[in-house]
Design a protein around this motif. Structure first.
Motif, short mmCIF file in Angstrom:
data_model
loop_
_atom_site.label_atom_id
_atom_site.label_comp_id
_atom_site.label_asym_id
_atom_site.label_seq_id
_atom_site.Cartn_x
_atom_site.Cartn_y
_atom_site.Cartn_z
N THR A 9 -10.84 4.65 -4.62
CA THR A 9 -9.83 5.65 -4.23
C THR A 9 -9.10 6.17 -5.46
OG1 THR A 9 -8.17 3.93 -3.80
CG2 THR A 9 -9.49 4.65 -1.94
N LEU A 10 -8.86 5.28 -6.41
CA LEU A 10 -8.22 5.69 -7.66
C LEU A 10 -9.09 6.69 -8.41
CD1 LEU A 10 -5.47 4.50 -8.68
CD2 LEU A 10 -6.77 3.18 -10.33
N TYR A 58 -15.40 2.52 -0.21
CA TYR A 58 -14.19 2.65 -1.01
C TYR A 58 -13.25 1.46 -0.86
CZ TYR A 58 -14.75 7.61 -2.37
OH TYR A 58 -15.17 8.79 -2.93
N TYR A 59 -12.78 0.98 -2.03
CA TYR A 59 -11.61 0.12 -2.07
C TYR A 59 -10.72 0.67 -3.19
CZ TYR A 59 -8.82 -4.15 -1.39
OH TYR A 59 -7.81 -5.04 -1.11
N TYR A 60 -9.85 -0.15 -3.81
CA TYR A 60 -8.83 0.39 -4.69
C TYR A 60 -9.37 1.10 -5.92
CZ TYR A 60 -9.48 -4.25 -6.87
OH TYR A 60 -10.01 -5.38 -7.43
N ASN A 61 -10.46 0.64 -6.51
CA ASN A 61 -11.02 1.33 -7.67
C ASN A 61 -11.58 2.69 -7.30
OD1 ASN A 61 -10.52 -0.48 -9.78
ND2 ASN A 61 -12.30 -1.72 -9.30
N PHE A 93 -1.70 -0.63 -9.05
CA PHE A 93 -2.66 0.19 -9.80
C PHE A 93 -2.16 1.61 -10.07
CE2 PHE A 93 -5.25 -2.95 -7.44
CZ PHE A 93 -5.72 -3.66 -8.54
N LEU A 148 0.85 -1.19 0.00
CA LEU A 148 0.00 0.00 0.00
C LEU A 148 0.89 1.24 0.00
CD1 LEU A 148 -2.96 -0.76 2.44
CD2 LEU A 148 -2.97 -0.64 -0.06
N ASP A 151 -3.66 3.43 -2.22
CA ASP A 151 -3.91 2.37 -3.19
C ASP A 151 -2.73 1.42 -3.23
OD1 ASP A 151 -5.30 0.91 -5.28
OD2 ASP A 151 -6.28 2.81 -5.75
N TRP A 152 -2.94 0.31 -3.94
CA TRP A 152 -1.86 -0.65 -4.18
C TRP A 152 -0.97 -0.13 -5.30
CZ3 TRP A 152 -1.54 -4.03 -0.47
CH2 TRP A 152 -2.70 -4.50 0.17
N ALA A 191 -4.48 9.83 -1.91
CA ALA A 191 -5.26 8.61 -2.09
C ALA A 191 -4.42 7.37 -1.79
CB ALA A 191 -5.81 8.52 -3.51
N PHE A 218 -9.31 3.09 2.34
CA PHE A 218 -10.09 1.86 2.18
C PHE A 218 -11.02 1.68 3.39
CE2 PHE A 218 -6.38 -0.45 -0.21
CZ PHE A 218 -6.54 0.42 -1.27
#
Length: 453
Positions: free
Chosen positions: A283-284, A278-281, A301, A159, A297-298, A295, A214
């Motif tokens: 927050t992106l 919210y998850y990774y999509n 991404f 992360l 994210d992993w 933001a 997240f």
């Protein structure tokens, strides 16, 4: 009466055919491709992985392995929403030989090992894997369960944070921030600094919020748990006693409760409306829309954020590693390791693939394609560090990676944290109530699984 001349001619013809056939056979057997395919009985090594870009990278990279060995490789991509169920139901429960290698979450190791679904690589890896090029935490969290090796690192991940450099480097913003908080505006090094910056940039009237984090619950698989656990550790909390596995008094300790309150109440007030989903999509998307200053994210991404066709702020997007806390500095581990299925009929060939994939040369090619490596030599190389705007931050994050449960009861344990942490984020329960419920349910799950006395 048979003509001797005809017999002689026929004999010569058979001799020529025999010699031509023999030469052709010898010629083909000298080809690596034919030799490898013959050894496999024309079998293609099949790798199961989820449907995303790294799977494409692995398919491309595997062409080198095929050229070197003659063994064809197919990466079968399964939609994320179906991936875990397909592996654990169709393959493990059915003992299917459909896949030779499986790229799975580190948290699958417990079941894969104890239920006999993965091949034990402990002794083999001592002479076929360059462990000296991997930090101890990488070996521990991607590869080991109960002191044995069941996987090798495949797609590393961590992360991290993206931030708007145009906001952080604006002279007026810098002056106003320092006047209010007493220190310069810059990417945060601690979670307290992160909190201050998130508060500073939260301006609902301007449709701007400080951060996207997240918070998604069970529907996201592991969203809020992955986002929170690094905060838990950095602020002095723990999921369980590392020596005994006891949960009570650890996951609901004062430090753990304070960490959950900080994440689900204190920080959440600086996130956009409906961020509990919210998850990774999400927050992106919030970052690309200009809705947030920072933001989570992993790293997998982050390429989308440096792509001008996907992110209008690409030129002013910067990256920083997840912050530290008063108790230390840890970052949530993502990505997957790669294991050999115990039901494969081609285990020796699968081991050849793993030895090839883990080599430094292959890992350099993997990184150039866009994969995220754990190999310390590759991570420190100029070509990796300069390949993207976020690679340097990723390399700095790798030694700080940490994971939590990977025992056979992991899925049940995760369901509890997902539900309760999300409930805290939506205000349905307090942080104390959430952690008390987690302590109770986790204790029951671990005892039922024979993992806790």
């Amino acid at each position: 009466m048979v003509n001797k001349k005809v017999i002689f001619q026929v004999a010569i013809l058979f001799l020529v055919v025999f010699l031509l056939t023999g030469c052709s056979s010898n010629s083909n057997s000298s080809s690596p491709t034919v030799r490898g395919a013959s050894a496999l009985g024309n079998h293609t090594l099949v790798i199961a992985w989820a449907q995303w870009k790294p799977s494409d990278y692995l398919q491309t990279l595997s062409e080198d392995f095929t050229r070197q060995t003659g063994i064809p490789v197919k990466v079968e991509q399964i939609p994320w929403s179906q991936y875990q169920q397909k592996i654990q139901t169709d393959v493990w429960a059915g003992k299917s030989d459909a896949y030779d290698l499986i790229v799975g979450d580190s948290q699958w190791l417990g079941r894969g090992a104890t239920e006999g679904h993965y091949v034990d690589l402990t002794d083999w890896s001592k002479t076929h894997v360059p462990w000296q090029d991997y930090t101890d935490n990488i070996k521990k969290f991607y590869c080991e369960y109960n002191g044995k090796i069941w996987a090798l690192p495949c797609e590393a991940d961590a992360l991290g944070f993206a931030y708007r450099k145009d906001l952080f480097e604006n002279p007026t913003e810098q002056a106003n921030f320092k006047a209010k908080y007493g220190y310069p505006l810059a990417p945060p090094k601690t979670w307290q600094q992160f909190r201050d910056i998130a508060e500073f940039f939260t301006r609902p009237q301007q449709h701007l919020y400080g951060c996207a984090l997240f918070y998604a619950g069970p529907v996201s698989y592991d969203g809020v748990t992955m986002g929170f656990m690094q905060v838990l550790w950095c602020l002095g909390g723990e999921f369980f006693d590392p020596k005994t596995g006891a949960v009570e008094g650890y996951v609901n300790s004062p430090a753990s409760v304070k960490a959950l309150d900080f994440y689900t109440r204190e920080l959440k007030q600086f996130t956009p409306p409906h961020s509990e989903n919210y998850y990774y999509n999400e927050t992106l998307d919030a970052f690309k829309s200009g809705e947030v200053a920072m933001a989570l994210d992993w790293f997998t991404f982050f390429p989308a954020l440096v792509d001008k066709s996907q992110n209008r702020y690409a030129d002013v997007t910067g990256f920083f590693e997840s912050p530290a806390g008063p108790a230390g500095h840890w970052i949530s581990l993502g990505g997957q390791g790669i294991s050999i299925s115990a039901y494969s009929k081609h285990i020796d060939e699968a081991k050849k693939f793993l030895a090839w994939f883990s080599s430094e040369d292959t890992q350099r090619k993997w990184a150039l394609l866009g994969g995220l490596t754990c190999n310390s030599k590759v991570l420190s190389s100029p070509e990796f560090l300069n390949a993207t705007p976020f690679n340097k931050v990723f390399a700095e994050s790798v030694p700080l990676l940490r994971d939590f449960y990977n025992n056979p009861a992991y899925a049940d344990l995760l369901n509890v944290t997902q539900e309760e942490f999300n409930a805290a984020a939506t205000g349905q329960v307090t942080a104390q109530q959430a952690m008390d419920i987690v302590a109770q349910k986790h204790t029951e799950i671990l005892k039922r699984a024979g993992l806790l006395k």
